[in-house]
Design a protein around this motif. Structure first.
Motif, PDB file in Angstrom:
ATOM      1  N   ILE A 266     -56.534 -20.377 -11.398  1.00  0.00           N
ATOM      2  CA  ILE A 266     -55.841 -19.450 -12.338  1.00  0.00           C
ATOM      3  C   ILE A 266     -54.745 -18.750 -11.472  1.00  0.00           C
ATOM      4  O   ILE A 266     -54.431 -18.308 -10.257  1.00  0.00           O
ATOM      5  CB  ILE A 266     -56.668 -18.412 -12.872  1.00  0.00           C
ATOM      6  CG1 ILE A 266     -57.731 -19.121 -13.622  1.00  0.00           C
ATOM      7  CG2 ILE A 266     -55.817 -16.890 -14.027  1.00  0.00           C
ATOM      8  CD1 ILE A 266     -59.179 -17.995 -13.888  1.00  0.00           C
ATOM      9  N   LEU A 267     -53.654 -19.029 -12.740  1.00  0.00           N
ATOM     10  CA  LEU A 267     -52.122 -17.856 -12.087  1.00  0.00           C
ATOM     11  C   LEU A 267     -51.825 -17.060 -12.714  1.00  0.00           C
ATOM     12  O   LEU A 267     -51.736 -17.155 -14.561  1.00  0.00           O
ATOM     13  CB  LEU A 267     -51.012 -18.962 -12.204  1.00  0.00           C
ATOM     14  CG  LEU A 267     -50.773 -19.716 -10.717  1.00  0.00           C
ATOM     15  CD1 LEU A 267     -52.037 -21.064 -10.056  1.00  0.00           C
ATOM     16  CD2 LEU A 267     -49.180 -20.320 -10.892  1.00  0.00           C
ATOM     17  N   LYS A 268     -51.828 -15.830 -12.573  1.00  0.00           N
ATOM     18  CA  LYS A 268     -50.873 -14.794 -13.219  1.00  0.00           C
ATOM     19  C   LYS A 268     -49.243 -15.233 -13.366  1.00  0.00           C
ATOM     20  O   LYS A 268     -48.701 -15.239 -12.296  1.00  0.00           O
ATOM     21  CB  LYS A 268     -50.888 -13.670 -13.290  1.00  0.00           C
ATOM     22  CG  LYS A 268     -49.964 -13.237 -14.269  1.00  0.00           C
ATOM     23  CD  LYS A 268     -50.690 -10.730 -13.945  1.00  0.00           C
ATOM     24  CE  LYS A 268     -50.004 -10.366 -12.845  1.00  0.00           C
ATOM     25  NZ  LYS A 268     -48.728 -10.123 -12.999  1.00  0.00           N
ATOM     26  N   VAL A 269     -48.151 -15.893 -14.281  1.00  0.00           N
ATOM     27  CA  VAL A 269     -46.846 -15.787 -13.541  1.00  0.00           C
ATOM     28  C   VAL A 269     -45.666 -15.339 -14.495  1.00  0.00           C
ATOM     29  O   VAL A 269     -46.315 -14.831 -15.572  1.00  0.00           O
ATOM     30  CB  VAL A 269     -46.869 -17.544 -14.070  1.00  0.00           C
ATOM     31  CG1 VAL A 269     -45.076 -17.216 -13.807  1.00  0.00           C
ATOM     32  CG2 VAL A 269     -47.937 -17.816 -13.630  1.00  0.00           C
ATOM     33  N   ASP A 270     -45.232 -14.644 -13.539  1.00  0.00           N
ATOM     34  CA  ASP A 270     -44.648 -13.396 -14.254  1.00  0.00           C
ATOM     35  C   ASP A 270     -43.072 -13.382 -14.169  1.00  0.00           C
ATOM     36  O   ASP A 270     -42.387 -14.014 -12.903  1.00  0.00           O
ATOM     37  CB  ASP A 270     -44.449 -11.737 -14.132  1.00  0.00           C
ATOM     38  CG  ASP A 270     -43.880 -11.329 -14.586  1.00  0.00           C
ATOM     39  OD1 ASP A 270     -43.029 -10.992 -15.487  1.00  0.00           O
ATOM     40  OD2 ASP A 270     -43.884  -9.534 -14.527  1.00  0.00           O
TER      41      ASP A 270
END
Length: 609
Positions: free
Chosen positions: A176-180
């Motif tokens: 899982i990635l949180k990309v901002d």
């Protein structure tokens, strides 16, 4: 005062102890290792309020006592009473690699956080190391494997990896990635750019398997100024001595054996005569093999020399004129970043159709595959990092970020013969802080690789009818490289710009990195009508006349090969969120100025034979 300092120390220590940042440099030539592609369909959750990362007190879940509670837990409801306010399994799918802006209409202008998840099966073996490798994620990526944080990476265009060995499971795994992609003043690039801020996992993702004591990095190229002295170096991932390494180039019947020193390194120079040197006319690549008892790495490498003498540029000892064009990492025909080899080959072939021998890959590191194709197709390359316009010059963290991105670019592409220039920035305004920032980047580039030219796209200022270039950074770089937009942003009509002259302080080769003007493809009028193809055509004719006044002119990369998308360009008729300075329209049609530049390059090719 002492309490305040102590409080700051505790906060900093806490952050450092809980956040793992990406590696110092990425692993060389990931494509030649044992890899499992994680490309494909990923579930995504749009999270503008970052509910999946922060609790209602705005404290990060992954820094809480339990380290749980965020979307990265990838929880599913165990019984009907359990409250869970997200669900990856029933979320929509997005293509990876790919940006979210071009895949989803509602995210076209979105800047913020998106969570992406992919499940995959693995069979980890004892004694092996496993890394999750990303070729690029824009911009800030928080990476989790099976609910545990691997780390954080900042920078939208360079590769990075995290060690996943101790968190990888046999069977099903969840990454899982949180990309901002939120623009911020202290980042690289900063808040103000002239290209689309494509967010997401924009390049390949791999699970890579390695033996212990694997080769993390290697370099094979000619020593600068010598066409038959070869430099070879290897660095293991750890400081293991006496690891046997064999270098072979079968076509040359070359085979050399080495053993690593106490730092896990090899460094050698040797003479090899009768090399067929790489050039745009002869893009010769040799099959190279680097082997240990546990690894077998293959590459294709060309050998060439690039240097400056006085006001001329020499490729393999021959004076050369850089017939170039600037290029963005974007497909004008299909919204988004260049997705495939076909997309990239199309852009480079369009450049060759104009009789280019050179491309400026602006304003950030392009896909590694683009550089390898330039090697194959015979195009010299200017490679750049996004130190663009007005950066936070006095912020140490901003400089560290820029230095890391430059380091990652050089480490990734240092074996590519096509790359002849490392550029440390574009159109940066003069100040003492900026000079220190940029000078340190120049020194970093030279320390990492002393075989190529180092440059930056500078600016000129006007004194009457004279364009003056006296930027003190010019003393530290190899080229007088600058942008000027006479006939578009200033200077009157195209016919009026030939009245200008140049006052250039430095006796170095001049490579004009940008000039041009907008034209809406298919809009025709007289040559004084803005936005028409005829205006752009006249501008190019008169720019060529203007620039020909420079005796040391040794190349140019006009702005730009194709029209590209930009939120800054808002005229509803002529722009509509497109920068129209391309010589090819968004439909793939060549504008009239394309042929002006091609004719000029035909002349320069004949002159420099």
């Amino acid at each position: 005062m002492q309490k305040s300092i102590y409080r700051v120390f505790i906060i900093c220590f806490s952050l450092l102890s809980t956040i793992s940042y990406a590696q110092v440099t990425a692993i060389q030539n990931i494509q030649s290792r044992k890899i499992l592609s994680l490309n494909g369909k990923w579930n995504y959750i749009i999270d503008p309020y970052e509910n999946g990362y922060y609790d209602y007190r705005h404290e990060p879940f992954d820094q809480s006592k339990t380290g749980t509670g965020g979307f990265f837990d990838d929880r599913v409801q165990k019984d009907k009473t359990e409250l869970i306010e997200y669900d990856f399994d029933h979320s929509s799918l997005m293509n990876v690699p790919g940006d979210w802006n071009s895949q989803l209409e509602k995210l076209e202008l979105y800047e913020g956080s998106v969570w992406l998840r992919r499940k995959f099966d693995a069979k980890p073996e004892k004694g092996k190391k496993y890394y999750i490798y990303f070729a690029a994620v824009n911009y800030e990526a928080h990476v989790y494997l099976n609910g545990k944080k691997l780390g954080v990476h900042k920078g939208g265009f360079t590769p990075f990896q995290f060690d996943a060995t101790n968190k990888l499971k046999a069977g099903e795994n969840s990454i899982i990635l949180k990309v901002d992609n939120t623009r911020k003043q202290d980042e690289i690039p900063t808040v103000n750019t002239d290209w689309w801020n494509y967010g997401g996992i924009t390049r390949d993702v791999y699970l890579a398997e390695f033996p212990d004591h694997f080769i993390a990095d290697y370099k094979l190229q000619l020593v600068k100024g010598n066409n038959n002295l070869v430099s070879f170096s290897v660095k293991l991932a750890d400081a293991t001595a006496n690891q046997e390494v064999t270098l072979s180039i079968p076509e040359l019947k070359l085979e050399k054996k080495y053993k690593t020193d106490g730092e896990g390194k090899i460094a050698d120079e040797f003479i090899w005569n009768n090399l067929s040197l790489w050039s745009p006319e002869n893009p010769k690549l040799y099959g190279v093999n680097i082997k240990t008892d546990k690894e077998d790495i293959n590459d294709k490498i060309g050998f060439r020399n690039i240097e400056v003498r006085g006001d001329s540029i020499y490729l393999n000892g021959k004076s050369i004129f850089l017939r170039g064009i600037s290029v963005h990492d974007e497909n004008p025909l299909l919204a988004g970043r260049l997705r495939s080899e076909g997309d990239m080959r199309m852009m480079l072939q369009w450049s060759k159709d104009m009789n280019c021998n050179y491309v400026r890959l602006a304003h950030y590191p392009h896909n590694e595959e683009m550089i390898r194709l330039a090697d194959e197709m015979g195009l010299l390359v200017w490679a750049e990092v996004p130190v663009y316009w007005t950066i936070s010059w006095t912020n140490p963290a901003t400089y560290a970020n820029a230095k890391q991105q430059l380091t990652d670019l050089i480490v990734r592409d240092k074996n590519r013969a096509s790359v002849i220039v490392w550029s440390v920035g574009n159109e940066t305004p003069l100040s003492d802080a900026r000079l220190s920032f940029m000078s340190n980047l120049v020194e970093t580039a030279r320390t990492l690789d002393d075989t190529r030219l180092v440059a930056a796209a500078l600016e000129v200022h006007r004194e009457g009818n004279t364009m003056v270039l006296n930027d003190p950074l010019g003393e530290k770089i190899d080229l007088v490289s600058f942008n000027e937009y006479a006939g578009w942003y200033w200077g009157g009509t195209p016919a009026e710009i030939t009245k200008y002259d140049f006052n250039i302080k430095y006796n170095k080769p001049v490579v004009v990195t940008e000039f041009g003007g907008d034209a809406l493809g298919g809009f025709h009028a007289d040559e004084n009508t803005r936005w028409s193809e005829e205006y752009q055509e006249a501008l190019y004719k008169n720019q060529i006349t203007l620039l020909s006044k420079i005796g040391a002119l040794r190349g140019m990369t006009p702005w730009i090969l194709t029209d590209f998308r930009s939120p800054r360009r808002q005229h509803p008729i002529y722009q509509n969120f497109w920068n129209r300075k391309g010589l090819i329209s968004e439909t793939g049609k060549k504008k009239k100025a394309f042929y002006v530049l091609k004719d000029y390059y035909n002349q320069m090719q004949a002159k420099y034979k």
